[in-house]
Design a protein around this motif. Structure first.
Motif, PDB file in Angstrom:
ATOM      1  N   ALA A  13      33.193 -60.371 -34.471  1.00  0.00           N
ATOM      2  CA  ALA A  13      33.080 -59.305 -33.475  1.00  0.00           C
ATOM      3  C   ALA A  13      32.858 -59.835 -32.068  1.00  0.00           C
ATOM      4  O   ALA A  13      32.271 -60.913 -31.869  1.00  0.00           O
ATOM      5  CB  ALA A  13      31.939 -58.363 -33.848  1.00  0.00           C
ATOM      6  N   GLN A  62      41.131 -57.181 -31.695  1.00  0.00           N
ATOM      7  CA  GLN A  62      41.617 -55.800 -31.705  1.00  0.00           C
ATOM      8  C   GLN A  62      40.506 -54.864 -31.243  1.00  0.00           C
ATOM      9  O   GLN A  62      39.331 -55.056 -31.584  1.00  0.00           O
ATOM     10  CB  GLN A  62      42.063 -55.397 -33.115  1.00  0.00           C
ATOM     11  CG  GLN A  62      43.313 -56.074 -33.611  1.00  0.00           C
ATOM     12  CD  GLN A  62      43.694 -55.563 -35.000  1.00  0.00           C
ATOM     13  OE1 GLN A  62      43.182 -56.022 -36.013  1.00  0.00           O
ATOM     14  NE2 GLN A  62      44.585 -54.598 -35.038  1.00  0.00           N
ATOM     15  N   VAL A 118      38.328 -51.709 -31.480  1.00  0.00           N
ATOM     16  CA  VAL A 118      37.905 -50.920 -32.634  1.00  0.00           C
ATOM     17  C   VAL A 118      37.773 -49.437 -32.293  1.00  0.00           C
ATOM     18  O   VAL A 118      38.096 -48.572 -33.103  1.00  0.00           O
ATOM     19  CB  VAL A 118      36.574 -51.455 -33.211  1.00  0.00           C
ATOM     20  CG1 VAL A 118      36.108 -50.613 -34.389  1.00  0.00           C
ATOM     21  CG2 VAL A 118      36.729 -52.913 -33.628  1.00  0.00           C
ATOM     22  N   HIS A 119      37.285 -49.118 -31.112  1.00  0.00           N
ATOM     23  CA  HIS A 119      37.053 -47.723 -30.724  1.00  0.00           C
ATOM     24  C   HIS A 119      37.388 -47.572 -29.253  1.00  0.00           C
ATOM     25  O   HIS A 119      37.810 -48.529 -28.606  1.00  0.00           O
ATOM     26  CB  HIS A 119      35.591 -47.315 -30.991  1.00  0.00           C
ATOM     27  CG  HIS A 119      34.612 -48.075 -30.149  1.00  0.00           C
ATOM     28  ND1 HIS A 119      33.726 -47.474 -29.280  1.00  0.00           N
ATOM     29  CD2 HIS A 119      34.378 -49.412 -30.026  1.00  0.00           C
ATOM     30  CE1 HIS A 119      32.995 -48.385 -28.682  1.00  0.00           C
ATOM     31  NE2 HIS A 119      33.372 -49.575 -29.120  1.00  0.00           N
ATOM     32  N   SER A 146      37.241 -56.419 -32.790  1.00  0.00           N
ATOM     33  CA  SER A 146      37.191 -57.216 -34.019  1.00  0.00           C
ATOM     34  C   SER A 146      38.021 -58.479 -33.838  1.00  0.00           C
ATOM     35  O   SER A 146      38.986 -58.510 -33.070  1.00  0.00           O
ATOM     36  CB  SER A 146      37.730 -56.408 -35.197  1.00  0.00           C
ATOM     37  OG  SER A 146      39.085 -56.042 -34.967  1.00  0.00           O
ATOM     38  N   HIS A 179      38.128 -55.726 -38.770  1.00  0.00           N
ATOM     39  CA  HIS A 179      38.603 -54.519 -38.080  1.00  0.00           C
ATOM     40  C   HIS A 179      38.571 -53.313 -39.024  1.00  0.00           C
ATOM     41  O   HIS A 179      38.116 -52.227 -38.634  1.00  0.00           O
ATOM     42  CB  HIS A 179      40.024 -54.740 -37.568  1.00  0.00           C
ATOM     43  CG  HIS A 179      40.536 -53.620 -36.722  1.00  0.00           C
ATOM     44  ND1 HIS A 179      40.213 -53.501 -35.387  1.00  0.00           N
ATOM     45  CD2 HIS A 179      41.317 -52.550 -37.024  1.00  0.00           C
ATOM     46  CE1 HIS A 179      40.784 -52.411 -34.898  1.00  0.00           C
ATOM     47  NE2 HIS A 179      41.465 -51.818 -35.868  1.00  0.00           N
ATOM     48  N   PHE A 209      34.878 -52.305 -39.639  1.00  0.00           N
ATOM     49  CA  PHE A 209      34.278 -51.683 -38.460  1.00  0.00           C
ATOM     50  C   PHE A 209      34.823 -50.272 -38.260  1.00  0.00           C
ATOM     51  O   PHE A 209      34.076 -49.343 -37.935  1.00  0.00           O
ATOM     52  CB  PHE A 209      34.561 -52.520 -37.206  1.00  0.00           C
ATOM     53  CG  PHE A 209      33.915 -53.885 -37.213  1.00  0.00           C
ATOM     54  CD1 PHE A 209      32.905 -54.198 -38.103  1.00  0.00           C
ATOM     55  CD2 PHE A 209      34.335 -54.865 -36.315  1.00  0.00           C
ATOM     56  CE1 PHE A 209      32.305 -55.457 -38.105  1.00  0.00           C
ATOM     57  CE2 PHE A 209      33.743 -56.110 -36.297  1.00  0.00           C
ATOM     58  CZ  PHE A 209      32.737 -56.412 -37.195  1.00  0.00           C
ATOM     59  N   HIS A 210      36.135 -50.116 -38.438  1.00  0.00           N
ATOM     60  CA  HIS A 210      36.740 -48.797 -38.273  1.00  0.00           C
ATOM     61  C   HIS A 210      36.178 -47.820 -39.298  1.00  0.00           C
ATOM     62  O   HIS A 210      35.875 -46.662 -38.976  1.00  0.00           O
ATOM     63  CB  HIS A 210      38.260 -48.898 -38.411  1.00  0.00           C
ATOM     64  CG  HIS A 210      38.981 -47.640 -38.076  1.00  0.00           C
ATOM     65  ND1 HIS A 210      39.360 -46.709 -39.033  1.00  0.00           N
ATOM     66  CD2 HIS A 210      39.375 -47.117 -36.882  1.00  0.00           C
ATOM     67  CE1 HIS A 210      39.959 -45.701 -38.454  1.00  0.00           C
ATOM     68  NE2 HIS A 210      39.991 -45.914 -37.156  1.00  0.00           N
TER      69      HIS A 210
END
Length: 216
Positions: free
Chosen positions: A13, A50, A52-53, A66, A72, A75-76
């Motif tokens: 992360a 990437q 995540v939010h 991520s 990823h 986390f998603h």
């Protein structure tokens, strides 16, 4: 430079302190975005991180990325399950009478040719819930801490404006607008089984201090 705004990093992360005014996704006008700067955040990895939010362009603070596909996905899923703890600071264009409370107001998207799209309170919309607490009061404004329990688009902004009846200072859509919107994603905690949690806290934003609320 986003590499200078890293709040947390390990093999899975990265959390950055996204500046206000920087879009997360690539805008149609081609202006800079966090997505266009991901190459600056590889830190020795070949794979790009990437996002995540999302947080709004005019909102500053904690943004989670991520560093591999497995992380990823986890986390998603944690965001979808409401397992991520998020805290925001906002300056409101008014002073709540109560010290704390909860806004439980479902939201839906509406659009018009004249005003474009926006979110609004709608009993038939998607469930949205936000807890809040007043941290400091001044003559005509208040510093408030928000704890969103769901992650709807513009949730805090609409819950302040419609649910509390007091918009966020500088909000160009749900408030009076201004040079800057006073909303800051101050902290994020992502739980991880078998590993230390991802914990990040963003520094106090300068625009809040300039508005008369200095906790830096």
């Amino acid at each position: 430079m986003l590499e200078d705004r890293v709040l947390f990093i390990d093999g899975e992360a990265i959390v950055i302190d996204k500046p206000a005014g920087l879009a997360v996704d690539r805008p149609r006008d081609g202006s800079p975005s966090a997505e266009s700067m991901l190459e600056d955040l590889t830190f020795g990895f070949q794979r790009l991180p990437q996002i995540v939010h999302r947080i709004d362009r005019d909102t500053s603070g904690c943004l989670l990325l991520s560093r591999n596909p497995k992380a990823h996905k986890r986390f998603h899923q944690a965001f979808e399950a409401g397992e991520v703890t998020k805290r925001y600071f906002a300056i409101l264009d008014g002073v709540p009478e109560e010290d704390s409370g909860t806004v439980d107001l479902a939201l839906s998207k509406t659009s018009s040719a004249a005003n474009g799209w926006r979110m609004r309170g709608d009993p038939k919309g998607k469930a949205a819930r936000t807890r809040w607490k007043v941290l400091e009061r001044q003559a005509h404004r208040a510093l408030v801490s928000f704890y969103p329990e769901t992650g709807r688009t513009h949730q805090i902004r609409v819950h302040a404006a419609e649910g509390m009846g007091i918009p966020i200072m500088g909000d160009p859509v749900y408030g009076a607008g201004g040079p800057a919107m006073m909303l800051h994603a101050v902290s994020l905690v992502m739980p991880r089984a078998g590993k230390n949690d991802v914990i990040a806290e963003a520094p106090w934003p300068e625009r809040f201090a300039e508005a008369g609320f200095d906790r830096g």
